[in-house]
Design a protein around this motif. Structure first.
Motif, PDB file in Angstrom:
ATOM      1  N   ARG A   1       0.839  -1.192   0.000  1.00  0.00           N
ATOM      2  CA  ARG A   1       0.000   0.000   0.000  1.00  0.00           C
ATOM      3  C   ARG A   1       0.882   1.254   0.000  1.00  0.00           C
ATOM      4  NH1 ARG A   1      -0.269   1.690   5.208  1.00  0.00           N
ATOM      5  NH2 ARG A   1       0.391   0.205   6.799  1.00  0.00           N
ATOM      6  N   PRO A   2       0.293   2.434  -0.185  1.00  0.00           N
ATOM      7  CA  PRO A   2       1.105   3.651  -0.300  1.00  0.00           C
ATOM      8  C   PRO A   2       1.949   3.939   0.940  1.00  0.00           C
ATOM      9  CG  PRO A   2      -1.154   4.055  -1.068  1.00  0.00           C
ATOM     10  CD  PRO A   2      -1.153   2.690  -0.429  1.00  0.00           C
ATOM     11  N   ASN A   3       3.153   4.448   0.678  1.00  0.00           N
ATOM     12  CA  ASN A   3       4.033   4.989   1.720  1.00  0.00           C
ATOM     13  C   ASN A   3       4.535   3.970   2.736  1.00  0.00           C
ATOM     14  OD1 ASN A   3       5.279   7.498   2.108  1.00  0.00           O
ATOM     15  ND2 ASN A   3       4.102   7.883   3.962  1.00  0.00           N
ATOM     16  N   VAL A   4       4.729   2.714   2.265  1.00  0.00           N
ATOM     17  CA  VAL A   4       5.323   1.717   3.169  1.00  0.00           C
ATOM     18  C   VAL A   4       6.835   1.613   2.941  1.00  0.00           C
ATOM     19  CG1 VAL A   4       3.214   0.359   3.436  1.00  0.00           C
ATOM     20  CG2 VAL A   4       4.810  -0.177   1.562  1.00  0.00           C
ATOM     21  N   GLY A   5       7.357   2.388   1.973  1.00  0.00           N
ATOM     22  CA  GLY A   5       8.797   2.397   1.753  1.00  0.00           C
ATOM     23  C   GLY A   5       9.266   1.561   0.580  1.00  0.00           C
ATOM     24  N   LYS A   6       8.403   1.334  -0.400  1.00  0.00           N
ATOM     25  CA  LYS A   6       8.791   0.489  -1.549  1.00  0.00           C
ATOM     26  C   LYS A   6       9.933   1.108  -2.344  1.00  0.00           C
ATOM     27  CE  LYS A   6       4.617   0.441  -3.267  1.00  0.00           C
ATOM     28  NZ  LYS A   6       4.008   1.248  -2.193  1.00  0.00           N
TER      29      LYS A   6
ATOM     30  N   THR B   1      15.376  -8.335 -12.749  1.00  0.00           N
ATOM     31  CA  THR B   1      14.726  -7.059 -12.996  1.00  0.00           C
ATOM     32  C   THR B   1      13.782  -6.749 -11.843  1.00  0.00           C
ATOM     33  OG1 THR B   1      14.841  -7.316 -15.388  1.00  0.00           O
ATOM     34  CG2 THR B   1      13.220  -5.759 -14.544  1.00  0.00           C
ATOM     35  N   LEU B   2      13.955  -5.572 -11.241  1.00  0.00           N
ATOM     36  CA  LEU B   2      13.139  -5.147 -10.113  1.00  0.00           C
ATOM     37  C   LEU B   2      12.104  -4.155 -10.627  1.00  0.00           C
ATOM     38  CD1 LEU B   2      13.163  -5.640  -7.009  1.00  0.00           C
ATOM     39  CD2 LEU B   2      14.503  -3.547  -6.806  1.00  0.00           C
ATOM     40  N   VAL B   3      10.824  -4.411 -10.340  1.00  0.00           N
ATOM     41  CA  VAL B   3       9.746  -3.543 -10.812  1.00  0.00           C
ATOM     42  C   VAL B   3       9.090  -2.859  -9.620  1.00  0.00           C
ATOM     43  CG1 VAL B   3       7.588  -3.405 -12.107  1.00  0.00           C
ATOM     44  CG2 VAL B   3       9.340  -5.045 -12.789  1.00  0.00           C
ATOM     45  N   ASP B   4       9.297  -1.540  -9.526  1.00  0.00           N
ATOM     46  CA  ASP B   4       8.645  -0.733  -8.489  1.00  0.00           C
ATOM     47  C   ASP B   4       7.240  -0.376  -8.972  1.00  0.00           C
ATOM     48  OD1 ASP B   4       8.224   0.758  -6.228  1.00  0.00           O
ATOM     49  OD2 ASP B   4       9.447   2.463  -6.868  1.00  0.00           O
ATOM     50  N   THR B   5       6.286  -0.343  -8.059  1.00  0.00           N
ATOM     51  CA  THR B   5       4.900  -0.040  -8.436  1.00  0.00           C
ATOM     52  C   THR B   5       4.347   1.057  -7.542  1.00  0.00           C
ATOM     53  OG1 THR B   5       3.929  -1.678  -6.916  1.00  0.00           O
ATOM     54  CG2 THR B   5       4.518  -2.437  -9.142  1.00  0.00           C
ATOM     55  N   GLY B   6       3.249   1.641  -7.982  1.00  0.00           N
ATOM     56  CA  GLY B   6       2.571   2.640  -7.165  1.00  0.00           C
ATOM     57  C   GLY B   6       1.885   1.996  -5.970  1.00  0.00           C
ATOM     58  N   GLY B   7       1.588   2.815  -4.951  1.00  0.00           N
ATOM     59  CA  GLY B   7       0.899   2.314  -3.768  1.00  0.00           C
ATOM     60  C   GLY B   7      -0.447   1.703  -4.121  1.00  0.00           C
ATOM     61  N   TRP B   8      -0.743   0.556  -3.521  1.00  0.00           N
ATOM     62  CA  TRP B   8      -1.910  -0.225  -3.904  1.00  0.00           C
ATOM     63  C   TRP B   8      -2.996  -0.092  -2.841  1.00  0.00           C
ATOM     64  CZ3 TRP B   8      -1.571  -6.092  -5.418  1.00  0.00           C
ATOM     65  CH2 TRP B   8      -2.778  -6.484  -5.995  1.00  0.00           C
ATOM     66  N   ASP B   9      -4.080   0.547  -3.219  1.00  0.00           N
ATOM     67  CA  ASP B   9      -5.258   0.634  -2.358  1.00  0.00           C
ATOM     68  C   ASP B   9      -6.406  -0.041  -3.092  1.00  0.00           C
ATOM     69  OD1 ASP B   9      -7.404   1.194  -0.783  1.00  0.00           O
ATOM     70  OD2 ASP B   9      -7.150   3.375  -0.785  1.00  0.00           O
ATOM     71  N   PRO B  10      -6.865  -1.232  -2.634  1.00  0.00           N
ATOM     72  CA  PRO B  10      -7.913  -1.965  -3.357  1.00  0.00           C
ATOM     73  C   PRO B  10      -9.215  -1.177  -3.507  1.00  0.00           C
ATOM     74  CG  PRO B  10      -6.858  -3.362  -1.719  1.00  0.00           C
ATOM     75  CD  PRO B  10      -6.377  -1.971  -1.460  1.00  0.00           C
ATOM     76  N   ASP B  11      -9.448  -0.200  -2.627  1.00  0.00           N
ATOM     77  CA  ASP B  11     -10.678   0.590  -2.698  1.00  0.00           C
ATOM     78  C   ASP B  11     -10.481   1.893  -3.465  1.00  0.00           C
ATOM     79  OD1 ASP B  11     -12.050  -1.305  -1.124  1.00  0.00           O
ATOM     80  OD2 ASP B  11     -11.235  -0.398   0.710  1.00  0.00           O
TER      81      ASP B  11
ATOM     82  N   ASP C   1      -6.573  -3.433   6.571  1.00  0.00           N
ATOM     83  CA  ASP C   1      -7.525  -4.049   5.644  1.00  0.00           C
ATOM     84  C   ASP C   1      -6.958  -4.076   4.231  1.00  0.00           C
ATOM     85  OD1 ASP C   1      -9.259  -4.387   7.736  1.00  0.00           O
ATOM     86  OD2 ASP C   1     -10.476  -2.612   7.279  1.00  0.00           O
ATOM     87  N   SER C   2      -6.216  -3.005   3.865  1.00  0.00           N
ATOM     88  CA  SER C   2      -5.612  -2.962   2.529  1.00  0.00           C
ATOM     89  C   SER C   2      -4.586  -4.068   2.353  1.00  0.00           C
ATOM     90  CB  SER C   2      -4.957  -1.605   2.292  1.00  0.00           C
ATOM     91  OG  SER C   2      -5.918  -0.566   2.266  1.00  0.00           O
ATOM     92  N   ASP C   3      -3.780  -4.305   3.396  1.00  0.00           N
ATOM     93  CA  ASP C   3      -2.792  -5.383   3.321  1.00  0.00           C
ATOM     94  C   ASP C   3      -3.471  -6.732   3.105  1.00  0.00           C
ATOM     95  OD1 ASP C   3      -0.568  -3.719   3.728  1.00  0.00           O
ATOM     96  OD2 ASP C   3      -0.838  -3.784   5.897  1.00  0.00           O
ATOM     97  N   GLU C   4      -4.560  -6.976   3.828  1.00  0.00           N
ATOM     98  CA  GLU C   4      -5.258  -8.254   3.689  1.00  0.00           C
ATOM     99  C   GLU C   4      -5.868  -8.399   2.300  1.00  0.00           C
ATOM    100  OE1 GLU C   4      -7.956  -8.173   6.962  1.00  0.00           O
ATOM    101  OE2 GLU C   4      -6.512  -9.091   8.363  1.00  0.00           O
ATOM    102  N   ALA C   5      -6.344  -7.282   1.729  1.00  0.00           N
ATOM    103  CA  ALA C   5      -6.897  -7.332   0.375  1.00  0.00           C
ATOM    104  C   ALA C   5      -5.813  -7.654  -0.635  1.00  0.00           C
ATOM    105  CB  ALA C   5      -7.567  -6.005   0.042  1.00  0.00           C
ATOM    106  N   VAL C   6      -4.621  -7.097  -0.425  1.00  0.00           N
ATOM    107  CA  VAL C   6      -3.498  -7.390  -1.317  1.00  0.00           C
ATOM    108  C   VAL C   6      -3.132  -8.864  -1.226  1.00  0.00           C
ATOM    109  CG1 VAL C   6      -1.066  -6.925  -1.799  1.00  0.00           C
ATOM    110  CG2 VAL C   6      -2.582  -5.038  -1.218  1.00  0.00           C
TER     111      VAL C   6
END
Length: 460
Positions: A32-37, A75-85, A119-124
């Motif tokens: 999810r967003p801002n966890v330090g990815k 190859t390392l792929v960085d992604t945007g913060g993931w919010d299922p909602d 909840d977002s972590d569990e959805a991921v």
């Protein structure tokens, strides 16, 4: 160099080796967003490449980086913060993260250990289980023993052992990367990369001129987030694309603002990374919005490309928004505005509709050919002899400097060393450059002419 006059030297031609890029295994970093990815990405690749700021949502696209651990590349792929909602723009970012998972060989799932399971972590986790991909769980922001104990609570996510790490300080990342390598498939016996690797093409321009739309149209799929919001792209986005039976590495970049000193936060670092992307590219496609008048900023970007010595293609995007009557006058305005860049191939396209997109790759190939053109020394000096005979340097203060010898010092871009009996006027130097283009082409490439006047040594 034996044919040079005595006492003259110039730099040897750079090697310009291209990295041999093959089908390396892919690791997607999600969370999810801002966890330090992005901080973790910088830690893994060993340099500050991904834009990092203490604000959620700085990373928007899938951004690929070459990484290596224990002698094995991936190859390392960085992604945007993931919010299922997420809805709207944030939903586009989340969709890119889901695509990254589908294309990855393994997933590095990052959770903020100081916050615990959300909840977002569990959805991921539910999406990760459905994907069937191997998952390594990284419990980030574990800076002391107290937080490390709390990180053990992440066992309850049910996806295996949590690896307590600190992306900021590097703590625990070695054990985590060992687990990542163990989760990856065996390396292929052969790499099917082209000899020399794919040619590198950077897509640059002002914010919101359609750079990401252009990349998506070339790739024939939505590789990057596209939005009407100015400044959607932050990190340079590398994509390997097959066009005309060739592999190309296209680099989408953040929009270049008026002046770097006028931007703040992640936009400042994004601007610096855009310049870095131009530096490592071979040819640069400068995208201009055809529906708006050309600005000084557009010209400044093209000047930057020329100064860096890169091949140049100018793409007028959003041509579908220009009506027929306006196009007649626009062509005349373009000829006037681009008088100093007439050597660059120009294509009028629409990344939205696909209009004339088939002209882009031939323009890129022509620019690369011009960028790599070499003129034999004998042919060059015959040209210089004809030039001086027809148009000698003007006499100044009773003296007329002469050309003694010329050679092409380097390609990429073509750089010529002209050895003379005295200093040349800048206007005559520009005249030589212009005539070089008329005789030898150099389509799409800057041409650098260096005048090397002979310096007489004082008598003892």
């Amino acid at each position: 160099m034996s044919d040079l006059p005595t006492g003259y030297e110039f730099d040897a031609e750079p090697s310009h080796d291209r990295d041999d890029t093959g089908p390396l295994p892919v690791v997607a970093i999600v969370g999810r967003p801002n966890v330090g990815k992005s901080t973790l990405v910088n830690r893994i690749i060993g340099r500050r490449e991904a834009v990092v700021e203490d604000t959620p949502g700085v990373t928007r696209d899938r951004v690929s980086y070459d990484a290596n651990w224990a002698g094995r590349g991936f190859t390392l792929v960085d992604t945007g913060g993931w919010d299922p909602d997420a809805v709207g723009f944030a939903a586009l970012v989340a969709a890119q993260a889901e695509i990254a998972i589908s294309l990855a060989d393994a997933v590095l799932f990052v959770v903020d250990a100081t916050v615990g399971i959300t909840d977002s972590d569990e959805a991921v986790v539910r999406v990760l289980r459905k994907s069937g991909k191997p998952v390594v769980l990284a419990a980030n922001k574990v800076d002391d023993q107290r937080v490390e104990a709390e990180a053990m609570n992440l066992w309850s996510l049910g996806i295996g052992e949590p690896f307590p790490i600190s992306a900021m300080h590097g703590r625990g990342t070695g054990d985590m990367l060992d687990a990542v390598l163990a989760a990856l498939p065996d390396a292929p016996a052969e790499r099917d990369a082209e000899v020399g690797g794919p040619r590198r093409v950077a897509i640059v321009g002002k914010p919101n001129v359609g750079k990401s739309s252009l990349l998506n149209k070339v790739a024939k799929e939505d590789r990057v987030v596209v939005s009407d919001v100015s400044g959607t792209t932050v990190d340079p986005v590398d994509e390997l694309i097959v066009l005309g039976n060739k592999h190309w590495r296209f680099i989408d970049t953040a929009g270049i603002r008026r002046k770097v000193k006028n931007v703040q936060g992640h936009e400042y670092y994004a601007s610096l990374r855009t310049n870095s992307a131009i530096e490592r590219a071979e040819v640069v496609v400068v995208v201009i919005d055809a529906s708006e008048p050309m600005t000084e900023q557009d010209l400044r970007i093209m000047n930057t490309v020329e100064e860096m010595g890169k091949a140049l293609v100018i793409a007028y995007n959003k041509w579908d928004l220009v009506d027929e009557d306006r196009r007649y006058y626009l062509e005349k305005e373009i000829d006037r505005d681009l008088v100093q860049f007439r050597w660059a191939p120009r294509v009028n396209i629409s990344a939205m509709t696909g209009r004339h997109m088939e002209k882009l790759v031939p323009a890129i190939e022509a620019a690369l050919d011009g960028w790599q053109t070499r003129v034999p020394t004998g042919q060059l000096n015959a040209f210089l002899g004809r030039l001086v005979a027809a148009h000698p340097h003007p006499v100044r203060s009773g003296k007329q400097p002469k050309i003694l010898f010329g050679t092409q010092a380097t390609t990429m871009p073509p750089t010529f060393a002209i050895f003379t009996s005295g200093a040349f006027e800048p206007s005559y130097q520009r005249f030589i450059e212009r005539r070089l283009r008329e005789d030898f082409g150099f389509v799409g490439s800057p041409v650098h002419v260096q005048i090397r006047p002979r310096v007489k040594k004082p008598k003892n």
